[in-house]
Motif scaffolding. Structure first.
Motif, PDB file in Angstrom:
ATOM      1  N   HIS A  33       8.652 -26.680  62.305  1.00 48.83           N
ATOM      2  CA  HIS A  33       8.007 -25.420  62.670  1.00 48.83           C
ATOM      3  C   HIS A  33       9.084 -24.487  63.228  1.00 48.83           C
ATOM      4  O   HIS A  33       9.382 -24.506  64.430  1.00 48.83           O
ATOM      5  CB  HIS A  33       6.898 -25.672  63.696  1.00 48.83           C
ATOM      6  CG  HIS A  33       5.836 -26.606  63.198  1.00 48.83           C
ATOM      7  ND1 HIS A  33       4.962 -26.276  62.179  1.00 48.83           N
ATOM      8  CD2 HIS A  33       5.536 -27.894  63.543  1.00 48.83           C
ATOM      9  CE1 HIS A  33       4.155 -27.291  61.937  1.00 48.83           C
ATOM     10  NE2 HIS A  33       4.489 -28.285  62.746  1.00 48.83           N
ATOM     11  N   HIS A  40       6.563 -31.625  59.912  1.00 49.77           N
ATOM     12  CA  HIS A  40       6.800 -31.418  61.349  1.00 49.77           C
ATOM     13  C   HIS A  40       7.749 -30.262  61.652  1.00 49.77           C
ATOM     14  O   HIS A  40       7.993 -29.968  62.823  1.00 49.77           O
ATOM     15  CB  HIS A  40       7.344 -32.706  61.972  1.00 49.77           C
ATOM     16  CG  HIS A  40       6.312 -33.773  62.140  1.00 49.77           C
ATOM     17  ND1 HIS A  40       5.328 -33.700  63.092  1.00 49.77           N
ATOM     18  CD2 HIS A  40       6.091 -34.932  61.453  1.00 49.77           C
ATOM     19  CE1 HIS A  40       4.555 -34.772  63.011  1.00 49.77           C
ATOM     20  NE2 HIS A  40       4.991 -35.528  62.025  1.00 49.77           N
ATOM     21  N   PRO A  92      14.316 -26.719  66.323  1.00 52.35           N
ATOM     22  CA  PRO A  92      13.154 -27.031  65.472  1.00 52.35           C
ATOM     23  C   PRO A  92      13.466 -28.103  64.432  1.00 52.35           C
ATOM     24  O   PRO A  92      12.620 -28.951  64.142  1.00 52.35           O
ATOM     25  CB  PRO A  92      12.832 -25.683  64.819  1.00 52.35           C
ATOM     26  CG  PRO A  92      13.272 -24.671  65.832  1.00 52.35           C
ATOM     27  CD  PRO A  92      14.526 -25.256  66.429  1.00 52.35           C
ATOM     28  N   ASP A 109       9.381 -21.456  64.035  1.00 54.92           N
ATOM     29  CA  ASP A 109       9.105 -20.419  65.028  1.00 54.92           C
ATOM     30  C   ASP A 109       8.667 -20.984  66.379  1.00 54.92           C
ATOM     31  O   ASP A 109       8.352 -20.223  67.294  1.00 54.92           O
ATOM     32  CB  ASP A 109       8.023 -19.461  64.506  1.00 54.92           C
ATOM     33  CG  ASP A 109       8.461 -18.740  63.244  1.00 54.92           C
ATOM     34  OD1 ASP A 109       9.668 -18.433  63.139  1.00 54.92           O
ATOM     35  OD2 ASP A 109       7.616 -18.501  62.365  1.00 54.92           O
ATOM     36  N   GLU A 110       8.636 -22.308  66.502  1.00 57.98           N
ATOM     37  CA  GLU A 110       8.233 -22.932  67.759  1.00 57.98           C
ATOM     38  C   GLU A 110       9.461 -23.432  68.517  1.00 57.98           C
ATOM     39  O   GLU A 110      10.408 -23.939  67.917  1.00 57.98           O
ATOM     40  CB  GLU A 110       7.276 -24.095  67.494  1.00 57.98           C
ATOM     41  CG  GLU A 110       5.941 -23.665  66.886  1.00 57.98           C
ATOM     42  CD  GLU A 110       5.001 -24.837  66.673  1.00 57.98           C
ATOM     43  OE1 GLU A 110       5.321 -25.955  67.140  1.00 57.98           O
ATOM     44  OE2 GLU A 110       3.943 -24.639  66.041  1.00 57.98           O
ATOM     45  N   THR A 111       9.431 -23.306  69.828  1.00 57.99           N
ATOM     46  CA  THR A 111      10.525 -23.791  70.667  1.00 57.99           C
ATOM     47  C   THR A 111      10.228 -25.224  71.097  1.00 57.99           C
ATOM     48  O   THR A 111       9.190 -25.470  71.729  1.00 57.99           O
ATOM     49  CB  THR A 111      10.689 -22.918  71.922  1.00 57.99           C
ATOM     50  OG1 THR A 111      10.940 -21.564  71.517  1.00 57.99           O
ATOM     51  CG2 THR A 111      11.841 -23.416  72.781  1.00 57.99           C
ATOM     52  N   PRO A 112      11.085 -26.173  70.753  1.00 62.60           N
ATOM     53  CA  PRO A 112      10.831 -27.569  71.125  1.00 62.60           C
ATOM     54  C   PRO A 112      10.806 -27.758  72.640  1.00 62.60           C
ATOM     55  O   PRO A 112      11.496 -27.052  73.386  1.00 62.60           O
ATOM     56  CB  PRO A 112      12.009 -28.325  70.498  1.00 62.60           C
ATOM     57  CG  PRO A 112      12.556 -27.418  69.453  1.00 62.60           C
ATOM     58  CD  PRO A 112      12.311 -26.027  69.958  1.00 62.60           C
ATOM     59  N   GLU A 113      10.000 -28.725  73.085  1.00 61.16           N
ATOM     60  CA  GLU A 113       9.898 -29.018  74.515  1.00 61.16           C
ATOM     61  C   GLU A 113      11.124 -29.786  75.011  1.00 61.16           C
ATOM     62  O   GLU A 113      11.492 -29.687  76.181  1.00 61.16           O
ATOM     63  CB  GLU A 113       8.628 -29.827  74.789  1.00 61.16           C
ATOM     64  CG  GLU A 113       7.341 -29.065  74.478  1.00 61.16           C
ATOM     65  CD  GLU A 113       6.107 -29.901  74.746  1.00 61.16           C
ATOM     66  OE1 GLU A 113       6.261 -31.068  75.182  1.00 61.16           O
ATOM     67  OE2 GLU A 113       4.985 -29.394  74.527  1.00 61.16           O
TER      68      GLU A 113
END
Length: 360
Positions: free
Chosen positions: A263, A261, A275, A265-269
């Protein structure tokens, strides 16, 4: 779900019966969309909790032969690396060299290093692995030690907030580990009293474990061992109710789910999430759900398979312990929907621990 191109190289223990090591990690990773290449550091009949196991340890020469052949055949191409139980220093050194090679070939490789050395104050690997693990720490993206393994790596006994601060500083600054997850800390009074109200459990603290996630700025923001952007790491934490009884493979499952789970390079909601904290929230929720299911299955077994621990009676009748262990193997197959996230009604969100560092 993982991208199709994501591939994990998993290097850890293997058992024929039950779910620890690779048996607890590979299936969940595959369920979540990852191709997994598997290297077994030991091949045992079952985990050591049964009291007796048979099998063999993989030698450093055998590990090197596997790694070299994979490289020769252009099969060594992971985007993620997961290492767990490795019982001896020579074998661990072979894994360290492999980790160096794959990190050099793919600098953005995500490496989750689980420094499996012991628990509850007791080592269950050879002591000579400790300095090798310390050498490996700078290679890692994430490490997932339990409280005893933190103490072992840092030579600091965790008995107050200052000691916790110092241990995290050593791991982040001296060993340059960007992300540290202390997977389970007993919630002693000194720790419970320091928790903000958003994290503090509603009941008796001793009935809970604490999970801490600590993210430091990227390695390229360091100069002379110090961060240019912020003085300390960002801390998230969450309490988890203790489930009675002995379970094996929990840390292996948790680490695999965390890697799956994560990631970067992704911005958490979620507001204030990182991350790392977002990945830990998912791993914690799913691991706890599988444990609840495992406990329910164990409680439904015949009485002879759920007798309480008793060292004297277990010694007189070893099958008494074996039956109890057998009934508490992780319910990964029956819980596969939970691993996919189906039926998870409550996500144990890692909460920002604002003020963790105080004025330090």
């Amino acid at each position: 779900m993982a991208l199709v191109s994501e591939r994990v190289l998993s290097i850890q223990s293997h058992v024929v019966f039950g779910y620890v090591g690779g048996k607890a990690a590979v299936f969940p990773l595959q369920l979540l969309g990852y191709d997994v290449d598997v290297v077994n550091t030991v091949n045992f009949s079952n985990h050591a909790g049964y009291g007796y196991s048979g099998g063999s340890k993989t030698t450093a020469a055998e590990l090197n032969a596997i790694f070299e052949t994979m490289e020769h055949n252009e099969l060594l191409m992971p985007t993620r690396l997961l290492t767990g139980y490795i019982p001896g220093a020579e074998a661990l050194t072979a894994v360290e060299r492999l980790a160096c090679r794959v990190k050099h070939a793919r600098p953005n490789l995500v490496y989750l290093l689980d420094p499996v050395m012991g628990d509850a104050g007791r080592l269950y690997v050879a002591p000579d692995v400790i300095p090798v693990y310390r050498e490996m720490l700078p290679l890692a993206t994430i490490i997932t030690p339990n409280w005893f393994e933190v103490e072992t790596l840092t030579d600091i006994k965790l008995d107050n907030m200052d000691s916790l601060h110092n241990a995290l500083k050593i791991l982040h600054i001296q060993y340059r580990v960007p992300h540290v997850v202390i997977s389970s800390i007993p919630l002693k009074s000194w720790l419970a009293e320091a928790l903000p109200s958003t994290i503090r459990p509603p009941k008796e603290p001793s009935d809970y474990l604490l999970c801490i996630a600590s993210s430091f700025p990227p390695k390229d923001s360091f100069t002379n061992g110090h961060s240019l952007h912020q003085p300390h790491s960002t801390i998230h934490a969450q309490c988890v109710p203790l489930i009675p009884g002995y379970f094996s493979g929990v840390g292996d499952l948790f680490s695999a789910l965390l890697l799956a789970h994560f990631h970067p390079d992704e911005t958490p909601e979620t507001l204030h999430a990182t991350p790392l904290s977002a990945a830990v929230s998912q791993a914690l929720s799913k691991t706890h759900a599988v444990l609840v299911m495992t406990q329910a299955i164990a409680n439904s077994l015949p009485e002879e398979e759920r007798l309480p621990s008793d060292d004297e009676l277990d010694k007189l009748n070893p099958l008494r312990k074996i039956r109890r262990m057998r009934g508490r193997e992780l319910a990964l197959i029956r819980g596969q929907d939970l691993i996919r996230g189906i039926g998870i009604t409550h996500v144990r969100e890692m909460m920002l621990w604002d003020g963790f560092w105080g004025d330090k």
